[in-house]
Scaffold this motif. Structure first.
Motif: not given
Length: 100
Positions: A1-18, A42-49
């Motif tokens: 299992x690979x978890x890919x998390x954005x640290x400022x993801x307010x839609x599914x924050x890292x502390x929400x269970x990941x 949450x938009x890392x794959x589309x509008x991330x750096x």
């Protein structure tokens, strides 16, 4: 299992269970990695750096290379072989108990 998390993801924050799921799987020695990206939402794959989007794809491809093609990737190792205990069942029949 690979978890890919954005640290400022307010839609599914890292502390929400990941993070908890990651720790639980690691504790059970299930192949698991977590990749965290600073300043990404949450938009890392589309509008991330751009370099984060490239790194994200490199991690996904590397994970598939290891687990589907068998290419050795030390960064995704669970633990050294001597640390992982694998319970193997014997194929030999067990001897019958003597009657009482």
């Amino acid at each position: 299992m690979m978890f890919i998390l954005g640290e400022v993801d307010y839609r599914t924050p890292p502390g929400a269970g990941g993070e908890e799921m990651f720790r639980a799987l690691k504790f059970q020695k299930i192949p698991t990695v977590m990749v965290r990206f600073p300043n990404e939402s949450h938009e890392l794959s589309r509008s991330g750096q751009p370099w984060h989007r490239v790194e994200r794809l490199q991690n996904i491809v590397g994970w598939f290379d290891q687990w589907l093609l068998g290419v050795a990737k030390p960064e995704y190792e669970v633990a050294p072989k001597e640390e992982v205990s694998i319970k193997r069942e014997s194929t030999e029949p067990k001897p019958a108990k003597p009657p009482r």
